[in-house]
Design a protein around this motif. Structure first.
Motif, mmCIF file in Angstrom:
data_model
loop_
_atom_site.group_PDB
_atom_site.id
_atom_site.type_symbol
_atom_site.label_atom_id
_atom_site.label_comp_id
_atom_site.label_asym_id
_atom_site.label_seq_id
_atom_site.Cartn_x
_atom_site.Cartn_y
_atom_site.Cartn_z
ATOM 1 N N LEU A 85 0.872 -1.173 0.000
ATOM 2 C CA LEU A 85 0.000 0.000 0.000
ATOM 3 C C LEU A 85 0.908 1.221 0.000
ATOM 4 O O LEU A 85 1.600 1.484 0.983
ATOM 5 C CB LEU A 85 -0.898 -0.016 1.232
ATOM 6 C CG LEU A 85 -1.761 1.215 1.483
ATOM 7 C CD1 LEU A 85 -2.755 1.429 0.352
ATOM 8 C CD2 LEU A 85 -2.469 1.082 2.816
ATOM 9 N N ILE A 86 0.952 1.952 -1.102
ATOM 10 C CA ILE A 86 1.888 3.065 -1.250
ATOM 11 C C ILE A 86 1.270 4.372 -0.776
ATOM 12 O O ILE A 86 1.760 4.991 0.165
ATOM 13 C CB ILE A 86 2.373 3.165 -2.713
ATOM 14 C CG1 ILE A 86 3.100 1.860 -3.079
ATOM 15 C CG2 ILE A 86 3.285 4.379 -2.900
ATOM 16 C CD1 ILE A 86 3.370 1.677 -4.537
ATOM 17 N N ASN A 87 0.189 4.798 -1.431
ATOM 18 C CA ASN A 87 -0.431 6.070 -1.053
ATOM 19 C C ASN A 87 -1.828 6.184 -1.648
ATOM 20 O O ASN A 87 -2.290 5.288 -2.336
ATOM 21 C CB ASN A 87 0.436 7.257 -1.490
ATOM 22 C CG ASN A 87 0.625 7.331 -2.994
ATOM 23 O OD1 ASN A 87 -0.167 6.829 -3.777
ATOM 24 N ND2 ASN A 87 1.700 7.966 -3.418
ATOM 25 N N ALA A 88 -2.451 7.298 -1.374
ATOM 26 C CA ALA A 88 -3.746 7.637 -1.980
ATOM 27 C C ALA A 88 -3.683 9.113 -2.376
ATOM 28 O O ALA A 88 -2.957 9.903 -1.771
ATOM 29 C CB ALA A 88 -4.886 7.385 -1.008
ATOM 30 N N LYS A 89 -4.415 9.456 -3.395
ATOM 31 C CA LYS A 89 -4.467 10.845 -3.881
ATOM 32 C C LYS A 89 -5.911 11.239 -4.090
ATOM 33 O O LYS A 89 -6.707 10.478 -4.616
ATOM 34 C CB LYS A 89 -3.730 10.986 -5.225
ATOM 35 C CG LYS A 89 -2.272 10.583 -5.203
ATOM 36 C CD LYS A 89 -1.420 11.661 -4.633
ATOM 37 C CE LYS A 89 0.045 11.261 -4.745
ATOM 38 N NZ LYS A 89 0.897 11.980 -3.881
ATOM 39 N N GLY A 137 -3.106 13.346 10.229
ATOM 40 C CA GLY A 137 -3.015 14.684 9.674
ATOM 41 C C GLY A 137 -2.659 14.764 8.204
ATOM 42 O O GLY A 137 -2.385 15.845 7.695
ATOM 43 N N GLN A 138 -2.671 13.632 7.489
ATOM 44 C CA GLN A 138 -2.267 13.658 6.072
ATOM 45 C C GLN A 138 -3.429 13.932 5.123
ATOM 46 O O GLN A 138 -3.231 14.029 3.918
ATOM 47 C CB GLN A 138 -1.542 12.362 5.705
ATOM 48 C CG GLN A 138 -0.201 12.248 6.403
ATOM 49 C CD GLN A 138 0.612 11.087 5.887
ATOM 50 O OE1 GLN A 138 0.541 10.726 4.717
ATOM 51 N NE2 GLN A 138 1.409 10.509 6.765
ATOM 52 N N GLY A 139 -4.629 14.040 5.656
ATOM 53 C CA GLY A 139 -5.775 14.444 4.846
ATOM 54 C C GLY A 139 -6.062 13.547 3.670
ATOM 55 O O GLY A 139 -6.032 12.325 3.780
ATOM 56 N N SER A 140 -6.327 14.156 2.520
ATOM 57 C CA SER A 140 -6.750 13.412 1.335
ATOM 58 C C SER A 140 -5.588 12.892 0.493
ATOM 59 O O SER A 140 -5.807 12.313 -0.559
ATOM 60 C CB SER A 140 -7.659 14.295 0.481
ATOM 61 O OG SER A 140 -6.953 15.432 0.042
ATOM 62 N N GLU A 141 -4.335 13.102 0.940
ATOM 63 C CA GLU A 141 -3.156 12.645 0.189
ATOM 64 C C GLU A 141 -2.226 11.815 1.088
ATOM 65 O O GLU A 141 -1.035 12.115 1.200
ATOM 66 C CB GLU A 141 -2.391 13.860 -0.361
ATOM 67 C CG GLU A 141 -3.241 14.843 -1.137
ATOM 68 C CD GLU A 141 -3.382 14.505 -2.599
ATOM 69 O OE1 GLU A 141 -2.406 13.996 -3.179
ATOM 70 O OE2 GLU A 141 -4.460 14.760 -3.156
ATOM 71 N N PRO A 142 -2.738 10.766 1.746
ATOM 72 C CA PRO A 142 -1.913 10.008 2.697
ATOM 73 C C PRO A 142 -0.871 9.118 2.018
ATOM 74 O O PRO A 142 -1.058 8.691 0.885
ATOM 75 C CB PRO A 142 -2.937 9.155 3.433
ATOM 76 C CG PRO A 142 -4.027 8.964 2.437
ATOM 77 C CD PRO A 142 -4.093 10.242 1.670
ATOM 78 N N ASP A 198 -7.590 11.826 9.338
ATOM 79 C CA ASP A 198 -6.584 10.841 9.689
ATOM 80 C C ASP A 198 -6.991 9.491 9.095
ATOM 81 O O ASP A 198 -7.577 8.657 9.780
ATOM 82 C CB ASP A 198 -6.461 10.719 11.215
ATOM 83 C CG ASP A 198 -6.065 12.020 11.874
ATOM 84 O OD1 ASP A 198 -5.324 12.797 11.248
ATOM 85 O OD2 ASP A 198 -6.491 12.261 13.006
ATOM 86 N N PRO A 199 -6.699 9.264 7.808
ATOM 87 C CA PRO A 199 -7.173 8.037 7.165
ATOM 88 C C PRO A 199 -6.286 6.824 7.446
ATOM 89 O O PRO A 199 -5.095 6.951 7.728
ATOM 90 C CB PRO A 199 -7.132 8.388 5.685
ATOM 91 C CG PRO A 199 -6.033 9.391 5.578
ATOM 92 C CD PRO A 199 -6.064 10.168 6.865
ATOM 93 N N TYR A 200 -6.911 5.671 7.362
ATOM 94 C CA TYR A 200 -6.190 4.414 7.293
ATOM 95 C C TYR A 200 -6.953 3.514 6.345
ATOM 96 O O TYR A 200 -8.061 3.852 5.907
ATOM 97 C CB TYR A 200 -5.976 3.776 8.668
ATOM 98 C CG TYR A 200 -7.201 3.380 9.454
ATOM 99 C CD1 TYR A 200 -7.714 2.092 9.377
ATOM 100 C CD2 TYR A 200 -7.828 4.288 10.299
ATOM 101 C CE1 TYR A 200 -8.825 1.719 10.123
ATOM 102 C CE2 TYR A 200 -8.935 3.919 11.053
ATOM 103 C CZ TYR A 200 -9.427 2.632 10.963
ATOM 104 O OH TYR A 200 -10.519 2.260 11.703
ATOM 105 N N VAL A 201 -6.367 2.385 5.982
ATOM 106 C CA VAL A 201 -6.977 1.501 5.006
ATOM 107 C C VAL A 201 -7.074 0.102 5.587
ATOM 108 O O VAL A 201 -6.168 -0.357 6.284
ATOM 109 C CB VAL A 201 -6.150 1.477 3.693
ATOM 110 C CG1 VAL A 201 -6.676 0.428 2.725
ATOM 111 C CG2 VAL A 201 -6.160 2.840 3.033
ATOM 112 N N ILE A 202 -8.183 -0.560 5.299
ATOM 113 C CA ILE A 202 -8.351 -1.968 5.631
ATOM 114 C C ILE A 202 -8.293 -2.726 4.303
ATOM 115 O O ILE A 202 -9.035 -2.418 3.369
ATOM 116 C CB ILE A 202 -9.679 -2.226 6.353
ATOM 117 C CG1 ILE A 202 -9.697 -1.448 7.672
ATOM 118 C CG2 ILE A 202 -9.889 -3.723 6.580
ATOM 119 C CD1 ILE A 202 -11.034 -1.425 8.365
#
Length: 150
Positions: A10-14, A45-50, A26-30
């Motif tokens: 899992l690299i990132n999201a944009k 705190g990374q918002g919409s670009e974690p 404060d997102p996380y992924v399942i």
């Protein structure tokens, strides 16, 4: 039945939808494969670009059907967790090729684009032990398995 290990990076999201208007979310992924679930760290705190750069492994027993890899975003908003389905990634190509390089996958909800998630995938066939104590790497050739004699 083929068996092996699926590795998901899992690299990132944009461009994820920011659901916390007062603060950076404060997102996380399942990540789910069949009944197996893995949870990423919280991207505080990374918002919409974690960014995560985290690796998850799943045990795979291949029958006739290959389950897709499922991703869910989870966001903590005022001590409540909000889950949202992110995307499904079909795994046929990684099972055949052994590796799929890092690529972005579109996040769509209600037929509306909601950003992208970037992952890389690899699959390693499990080595089986056959008679005479010899380890044989199982390989697949277009739906049939090559047999070998000793």
């Amino acid at each position: 039945m083929a068996q092996g290990t699926l590795e998901v990076v899992l690299i990132n999201a944009k461009g994820l939808e920011n659901t916390d208007f007062l603060n950076n979310m404060d997102p996380y992924v399942i990540v789910c494969y069949g009944s197996q679930k893995r949870k990423s760290s919280i991207a505080s705190g990374q918002g919409s670009e974690p960014e995560w750069n985290e690796t998850f492994t799943f045990d795979v027993n291949l029958g006739d059907l290959v389950s897709p890899l499922r991703f869910w975003t989870a966001i903590v908003v005022q001590r409540m967790t909000v889950l949202e389905k992110l995307c499904n990634i079909p795994l046929e190509s990684v099972m055949e090729e052994g590796k799929v390089p890092a690529a972005p996958y579109n996040v769509v909800k209600d037929q509306e684009f909601r950003g992208q998630i970037k992952v890389s995938l690899s699959f390693t066939h499990k080595t089986h032990r056959h008679g005479h104590g010899m380890a044989v790497q199982e390989e697949s050739y277009g739906g049939w398995k090559q047999s070998s004699t000793y």
